[in-house]
Structure formats: C-alpha cells, structure tokens
Scaffold this motif. Structure first.
Motif, PDB file in Angstrom:
ATOM      1  N   ILE A  94       0.981  -1.209   0.375  1.00 58.34           N
ATOM      2  CA  ILE A  94       0.102   0.142  -0.291  1.00 58.34           C
ATOM      3  C   ILE A  94       1.260   0.835   0.136  1.00 58.34           C
ATOM      4  CG2 ILE A  94      -1.800   1.368   1.717  1.00 58.34           C
ATOM      5  CD1 ILE A  94      -3.040  -1.013   1.725  1.00 58.34           C
ATOM      6  N   ASP A  95       2.103   1.041   0.930  1.00 58.19           N
ATOM      7  CA  ASP A  95       2.908   2.460   1.213  1.00 58.19           C
ATOM      8  C   ASP A  95       3.229   2.164  -0.237  1.00 58.19           C
ATOM      9  OD1 ASP A  95       2.313   2.575   3.713  1.00 58.19           O
ATOM     10  OD2 ASP A  95       4.184   1.395   4.082  1.00 58.19           O
ATOM     11  N   ALA A  96       3.931   2.082  -1.183  1.00 60.87           N
ATOM     12  CA  ALA A  96       4.337   1.766  -1.980  1.00 60.87           C
ATOM     13  C   ALA A  96       3.317   2.549  -3.298  1.00 60.87           C
ATOM     14  CB  ALA A  96       4.651   0.914  -3.004  1.00 60.87           C
ATOM     15  N   ALA A  97       2.560   1.919  -3.305  1.00 59.77           N
ATOM     16  CA  ALA A  97       0.815   2.432  -4.379  1.00 59.77           C
ATOM     17  C   ALA A  97       0.640   3.920  -4.152  1.00 59.77           C
ATOM     18  CB  ALA A  97      -0.073   1.250  -4.525  1.00 59.77           C
ATOM     19  N   GLU A  98       0.817   4.169  -2.426  1.00 63.70           N
ATOM     20  CA  GLU A  98       0.365   5.479  -2.495  1.00 63.70           C
ATOM     21  C   GLU A  98       1.696   6.448  -2.400  1.00 63.70           C
ATOM     22  OE1 GLU A  98       0.038   5.272   2.058  1.00 63.70           O
ATOM     23  OE2 GLU A  98      -2.208   5.110   1.404  1.00 63.70           O
ATOM     24  N   ARG A  99       3.008   6.573  -2.691  1.00 67.43           N
ATOM     25  CA  ARG A  99       4.089   7.265  -2.467  1.00 67.43           C
ATOM     26  C   ARG A  99       3.701   7.326  -4.693  1.00 67.43           C
ATOM     27  NH1 ARG A  99       6.518   3.837   0.863  1.00 67.43           N
ATOM     28  NH2 ARG A  99       7.694   2.818  -1.102  1.00 67.43           N
ATOM     29  N   ALA A 100       3.658   5.945  -5.648  1.00 67.54           N
ATOM     30  CA  ALA A 100       3.228   6.353  -6.915  1.00 67.54           C
ATOM     31  C   ALA A 100       2.298   7.511  -6.812  1.00 67.54           C
ATOM     32  CB  ALA A 100       3.124   5.723  -7.369  1.00 67.54           C
ATOM     33  N   HIS A 101       1.106   7.085  -5.939  1.00 68.01           N
ATOM     34  CA  HIS A 101      -0.050   8.192  -6.640  1.00 68.01           C
ATOM     35  C   HIS A 101      -0.150   9.544  -5.953  1.00 68.01           C
ATOM     36  CE1 HIS A 101      -3.955   9.916  -5.342  1.00 68.01           C
ATOM     37  NE2 HIS A 101      -4.150   9.399  -6.880  1.00 68.01           N
ATOM     38  N   ALA A 102       0.961   9.743  -4.988  1.00 69.81           N
ATOM     39  CA  ALA A 102       0.194  10.964  -4.394  1.00 69.81           C
ATOM     40  C   ALA A 102       2.130  11.653  -5.224  1.00 69.81           C
ATOM     41  CB  ALA A 102       1.514  11.513  -3.306  1.00 69.81           C
TER      42      ALA A 102
END
Length: 307
Positions: A94-102
């Motif tokens: 989830i953290d990796a996906a959130e960083r990419a989305h941010a």
C-alpha cells in the motif's frame, strides 16, 4: 566418459549405447547433421509439433515417478491468488502505491493501482490462513507416519506461498506445480527443492493436482483459481474424479462471486450438486474437515485410481 542411466535396472542393456551417447565416432558432415543425433538428445526433434504426445507423456511421468520415489501418495491441494500479499508485506504494498499516486494524483491508472493494492491487502488474512492450514497438515503428517497429508500448490507466490510456507516451517515436505507463463513466475522459496516441478501444459498440471488429492481448499483467486476449482467440481460431479472435500475458504468472497443457488433455480445444476463443496472461514475448521475425511476413508495408491 561412460554412459550412466539413472533409471537403469541393471537387466536390460541391449538398447543402451556404450560410452558417451553425446560423443560422435568422427567429425564429419554426416555426424554433424541433426539427423545423426540420438533422438532423446535432440532438443529440436523433441520440440517438434509432432512430438507433442511424447511431451505430454513426459510431463505425466516425471512428477509421478519423483513423487512416488518420495513416498507421496496423499495430498491436500491449495488453490488461491498469486497476488495476495503476506501480512508483513501488505502495508509495504500500500505504501508503495500511495507514494506513486502522490507523485501523480490525477493519474487514473495510479489511482486504480492504489485501490487494488488496498483491496489485495484486505486479503492478507487469507495468506495467514493458508499458512496456518499448511502448518496443521504438517503437524498431522509428522504425528501420523504412513498417513501423511502433503501440501501441494501451484508453486507461486501469494496464497500458494502461504500454504507451502506453513508446511515447510513445521518441518514437512511441500510440493509446487509451477507453470510456464508469459510473465516469469519463480517458485516460492518454501517448496522442497526436489518437489518443485514446472509444467508447460495446463492439462497435465491439473491432472497432477488431482491424482493424489484427498482434499482441495480454494482460497480467493482469479481466473486460474476458478479454472482449477470448477474443473475439479465438474470431474467430481460427472464421476471422473473421486468424491473428496472441496472447501471454499472465505464464504463472503465466494458467495459474492458465484450465485450457486441461481444455478439450481435455473436448472443448470441439481440441488445435490451444492453438496459437492463447503464454505469455510477458519483454517482450523478446514483442517478438521480434511482430517476427518482422510482418517475415515480407505487409503490406497491414489495416483493409480481415478483422476
């Protein structure tokens, strides 16, 4: 160098060449020709379309012989998604996906990827349940020599890894039946190395899933899991495979995905066909069902019976 056949019974040598079978008696245009190679040492010949029946037979025989050499007669098959993260990896995903989305909040693809990561993380308890189920199979096997229940999966990551991991961590052998795919999928690290197989043909792989099966547990998954589950149900329904426990883990997932009662209402299956499977939501309950069936049904060399 002398020729050594690992399956040589020491009795019939008339069809075995003396010396190194790869060596040529002389370096000439004739001996360099592909036609001069021994057939079983000629990969171009073995990969011809006409040799498909032979390759089918080899994919049937190789795992069957090796599993028999390891004394594996009774297995529990665990199906499930390769995409489900372990609990320890779920938040990192989830953290990796959130960083990419941010970095690109307006990117529709990244927004969808984040939503998918969160949904998959919600299934991490399935990984943990598969791990617990594999552990219970291993504990039973160590306490019941001669009646072992060996965990078999598709050999990949996700739910499959969870089941193999639980069995391996409890000290049992565990089997993986990998398949050649367009995207590379490495065997998970919890497989017993000598029992980590690779298949080209789905049909032969699915046959090996069921040849020794005493039970099947299907965790949430995608097309591959559905394919394997419904082929199993079809084979049992039509009498091509023996009756065994077929457990659908995570009842909410399966009832949302498939309206089995509608199939009965529409006359597509019989009411008694609903008895071919059971919903379960606890790994200990799942194992108790498998254990009860295994201990109270006749034992035989399953691989030589119905498929």
């Amino acid at each position: 160098m002398s020729f050594s056949d690992p399956y040589d019974d020491g009795l019939t040598r008339f069809d075995r060449p003396a010396g190194d079978p790869a060596a040529s008696p002389a370096d000439t245009p004739q001996t360099r020709s592909a036609s001069f190679r021994l057939a079983y040492l000629d990969p171009d010949f073995l990969l011809r379309k006409d040799l498909r029946p032979v390759r089918f037979q080899l994919e049937l025989l190789k795992p069957d012989l090796i599993l028999a050499e390891h004394g594996i007669d009774s297995t529990v098959v665990v199906f499930g998604s390769a995409r489900v993260p372990s609990p320890e990896d779920a938040q990192a995903t989830i953290d990796a996906a959130e960083r990419a989305h941010a970095q690109a909040p307006d990117d529709v693809g990244l927004r969808r990827a984040l939503a998918t990561a969160r949904r998959l993380a919600s299934h991490a308890n399935g990984y943990a349940a598969a791990r617990r189920f594999g552990e219970l199979c291993a504990i039973f096997s160590k306490a019941n020599p001669g009646r072992e229940l060996t965990v078999v999966t598709g050999g990949g990551p996700g739910v499959m890894e969870g089941a193999n991991r639980g069995a391996a961590e409890a000290g049992a052998e565990t089997v993986g039946l990998n398949i050649v795919l367009p995207h590379e999928q490495a065997p998970n690290p919890y497989l017993t190395p000598d029992l980590s197989f690779q298949f080209y043909y789905f049909a032969l792989r699915k046959m090996h899933f069921l040849m020794r099966a005493r039970a099947l547990v299907a965790f949430p998954g995608g097309f591959g899991t559905l394919d394997e589950l419904f082929e199993t149900l079809c084979l049992i329904q039509t009498g091509k495979s023996r009756r065994m426990p077929v457990l659908l883990y995570d009842s909410a997932f399966w009832k949302k995905l498939v309206n089995f009662e509608m199939l009965v209402d529409e006359g597509m299956i019989s009411p008694e066909d609903l008895d071919l499977f059971r919903f379960v939501d606890d790994p200990d309950e799942a194992f108790r069902i498998v254990e009860d069936y295994h201990l109270n049904s006749p034992m035989k060399r399953v691989g030589r019976g119905k498929v």
